[in-house]
Each structure stands twice: as C-alpha cells, then as structure tokens.
Design a protein around this motif. Structure first.
Motif, short mmCIF file in Angstrom:
data_model
loop_
_atom_site.label_atom_id
_atom_site.label_comp_id
_atom_site.label_asym_id
_atom_site.label_seq_id
_atom_site.Cartn_x
_atom_site.Cartn_y
_atom_site.Cartn_z
N ASP A 126 1.62 -1.78 -23.47
CA ASP A 126 1.36 -2.14 -23.09
C ASP A 126 1.89 -3.56 -23.95
O ASP A 126 1.34 -3.69 -24.48
CB ASP A 126 0.30 -2.54 -22.76
N ILE A 127 3.53 -4.31 -23.53
CA ILE A 127 3.90 -4.90 -24.81
C ILE A 127 3.98 -6.63 -24.33
O ILE A 127 4.40 -6.89 -22.66
CB ILE A 127 5.19 -5.24 -25.04
N GLY A 128 3.22 -7.33 -25.00
CA GLY A 128 3.10 -8.68 -24.42
C GLY A 128 1.68 -8.66 -23.94
O GLY A 128 2.27 -9.42 -22.84
N THR A 129 0.46 -7.80 -24.41
CA THR A 129 -0.68 -8.09 -23.69
C THR A 129 -1.61 -9.10 -23.31
O THR A 129 -2.50 -9.19 -22.35
CB THR A 129 -1.32 -6.45 -24.27
N GLY A 130 -1.33 -9.83 -24.06
CA GLY A 130 -1.94 -11.14 -23.90
C GLY A 130 -3.36 -11.06 -24.64
O GLY A 130 -4.13 -10.28 -24.43
N ILE A 131 -4.04 -11.81 -24.26
CA ILE A 131 -5.69 -12.77 -24.34
C ILE A 131 -6.43 -11.04 -23.70
O ILE A 131 -5.78 -11.14 -23.04
CB ILE A 131 -6.43 -13.95 -24.32
N PRO A 132 -7.47 -10.43 -24.36
CA PRO A 132 -8.68 -9.94 -23.81
C PRO A 132 -9.22 -10.43 -22.47
O PRO A 132 -9.50 -11.76 -22.80
CB PRO A 132 -9.44 -9.01 -23.97
N ALA A 133 -8.71 -9.37 -21.35
CA ALA A 133 -9.57 -10.56 -20.04
C ALA A 133 -9.82 -8.82 -18.87
O ALA A 133 -10.22 -8.07 -19.79
CB ALA A 133 -7.87 -10.72 -19.43
N ALA A 134 -10.57 -9.85 -18.12
CA ALA A 134 -11.38 -8.45 -17.09
C ALA A 134 -10.08 -7.33 -16.73
O ALA A 134 -8.81 -7.69 -16.19
CB ALA A 134 -11.89 -8.45 -15.77
N ASP A 135 -10.49 -5.94 -16.83
CA ASP A 135 -9.46 -4.93 -16.26
C ASP A 135 -8.09 -4.81 -16.77
O ASP A 135 -7.66 -4.94 -16.49
CB ASP A 135 -9.47 -5.37 -15.07
N ASN A 136 -8.32 -4.29 -18.66
CA ASN A 136 -7.34 -4.20 -19.67
C ASN A 136 -6.46 -2.89 -18.79
O ASN A 136 -7.59 -2.28 -18.48
CB ASN A 136 -7.77 -4.19 -21.15
N VAL A 137 -6.14 -3.08 -19.86
CA VAL A 137 -5.41 -1.51 -19.16
C VAL A 137 -6.09 -0.26 -19.90
O VAL A 137 -6.02 0.54 -18.47
CB VAL A 137 -4.27 -1.26 -20.25
N HIS A 138 -7.21 -0.50 -21.03
CA HIS A 138 -7.43 0.92 -21.26
C HIS A 138 -8.97 0.95 -20.96
O HIS A 138 -8.94 1.70 -20.44
CB HIS A 138 -7.55 0.74 -22.74
N GLU A 139 -9.65 -0.18 -20.14
CA GLU A 139 -10.64 0.04 -18.98
C GLU A 139 -9.70 0.68 -17.97
O GLU A 139 -10.93 1.28 -17.21
CB GLU A 139 -11.17 -1.72 -18.55
N VAL A 140 -9.25 0.00 -17.24
CA VAL A 140 -8.55 0.65 -16.21
C VAL A 140 -8.31 2.11 -15.70
O VAL A 140 -8.62 3.27 -15.25
CB VAL A 140 -7.44 0.13 -15.60
N ALA A 141 -7.99 2.63 -17.04
CA ALA A 141 -6.84 3.78 -17.40
C ALA A 141 -8.26 4.68 -17.44
O ALA A 141 -8.08 6.01 -17.00
CB ALA A 141 -6.09 4.05 -18.30
#
Length: 275
Positions: free
Chosen positions: A85-100
């Motif tokens: 994930d490139i350009g991920t930004g500030i951590p927020a709800a439903d980050n990639v690893h959380e969903v995956a």
C-alpha cells in the motif's frame, strides 16, 4: 488478540525532518476525514478546499470506503493475502491490514509513505494479527527503486505468491515530470503473475471547473494535484486484465447498496490482474 509483528521504524521521528508549517497531502487528507493528526497549515488548505467543494469530505470518505471494498474482494474472491500500500497516509479506521487480517489473519501488508508524521504513528498502524505481518517503509512513490530495494519488503512479502499493489489516492500527486506511468510500470513489473493493481484517482471528467479550482488551491499550497481523465487513468493499467466492472466512477465499483448518482464522487477506480 493482537501481536505487534512489526519491522522498522523506531517509535519517534526526527524533528528536523518535520516542518509543520508546510501542508502535506496525507495530513490534509486526514483533516478532510475528520482526523486530528494535522496542523494549522494542513487545516488551512483543507478548509480552502472545502470552501470550494463542500462535498469534498464526503468524497474522501467514499474513497476510504472503496479501499475496504477492494480489500474484501481481493482477499475473499481473488485469494490475495499480500498487499503493498503506497501512499497509505495517517492511520485511520479500516486500515488495509485490519480489513485483510479480519478476513484472513495470515495476511501481510507493507505500507509506504513519505511523511514523517505517518512514520510517527506507524507503531499504532502496525498492530498485526498473530498470524500476519506488517511493516512500514518511509519512502516516496517517485522513487520506486528505493521502495523495492528496502529489505523490509522482502521480509514481509513473498514474491512467489500474488501481491496486490494499492495506489489509492496517490497518482494525482505525480506531475508529468515525475514520470507517473513509468513509476507505476516499474512497480507492476515487480509484481508476480496473478497479482493485482488497484488504482483510484480524482478526475476532472465529472466537473472540470470544480476540479480545476481544487487543483489550483492544492498547487498554490505546494501540493501537486493532477486530476486525470478516464483515458489517462486507463493508461496505468496497460497490459493488465480489468476485474469487473472495469474502470468506473468510485461509487460504481462494486457498491454495497444502490447508488443514486455514481458520478457524485469525482474520480475513477479500477482493479486489474497481472496475467
């Protein structure tokens, strides 16, 4: 129960790297999402953008919701359990690893961003499931070789299995002299067969005067902003096979319910598989 399976970076951030008086795209995006990890300069730009486009916060939330839909499709239907994930930004709800990892705990994610504020929040971002793994690389998408040469990439992602490259809300920050198509092509070339590219970007196709105004405000603030047409966006997917429904407006990519006006969010979204 979670386990902090992380590689790199240290908890702190070098204050010399951080100039909070200069707006940064990840922090402006955080402001538009209603986050708190932004500064006066970021809020000033965000407020100016919202003054021109009152629906902009709704649009960025729609983009964030699309990211979750893309991840769910990739994990459940495509069987992809690795993400760059490139350009991920500030951590927020439903980050990639959380969903995956909520779907497949063994999923692995490498996040890339060039903002030291994002780096400072990386420990919270990288709380992985016990079976999975995450890492963060501080790097710029304009320098793909730096990303691909980082040892954390090979430590987390297995190139003998498919990987999903996520470029969600990032390529419009690449001007033409940044060689955007070459950058994306280099990253796609690195992906093994069976991998996917997910790319989402704003476009002037839907409301040219409005997007010109947004781009102008961002550029005057020092943030590159290049909204691309559908044809220009399609070029990023050269040689790849679109997943249904193809390259469509953001709200039209596999919506979870009925969408009254798919063009209400001014951007294109596509997911394609590498043969």
């Amino acid at each position: 129960m979670t386990q902090n399976r992380e590689l790199g970076p240290a908890a702190g951030v070098d204050r010399d790297e951080l100039d909070t008086g200069i707006p940064q795209s990840a922090r402006v995006y955080d402001f538009l999402l209603g986050g708190k990890d932004n500064y006066e300069a970021d809020r000033a730009v965000g407020a100016a953008l919202v003054a021109q486009a009152p629906a902009l916060p709704v649009m960025v939330r729609a983009q964030r919701a699309l990211l979750a839909r893309l991840i769910r499709y990739l994990v459940v239907e495509a069987g992809v359990h690795q993400f760059l994930d490139i350009g991920t930004g500030i951590p927020a709800a439903d980050n990639v690893h959380e969903v995956a990892q909520g779907l497949v705990p063994e999923s692995r994610v490498v996040y890339v961003d060039n903002d030291p504020i994002v780096l400072a929040h990386a420990r919270a971002l990288m709380r992985s499931s016990a079976g999975g793994r995450t890492a963060f690389i501080q790097a710029d998408v304009r320098e793909p070789e730096t990303i691909l040469a980082d040892p954390r990439l090979d430590a987390v992602l297995d190139t003998s299995a498919p990987i999903a490259l996520l470029l969600v809300g990032i390529v419009h920050h690449l001007r033409e002299d940044d060689r955007p198509y070459e950058v994306v092509r280099r990253l796609v070339d690195w992906l093994p067969s069976g991998s996917h590219l997910a790319l989402v970007t704003p476009s002037a196709d839907f409301d040219p005067p409005l997007m010109a105004s947004i781009a102008g405000t961002a550029e005057r603030s020092g943030i590159p902003y290049v909204p691309r047409s559908r044809a220009e966006t399609d070029r990023f997917f050269d040689g790849l096979e679109y997943v249904d429904p193809g390259l469509v407006p953001i709200l039209a990519w596999r919506p979870e319910g009925r969408v009254k006006d798919p063009d209400a969010v001014h951007g294109w979204a596509g997911l394609a598989r590498k043969p």
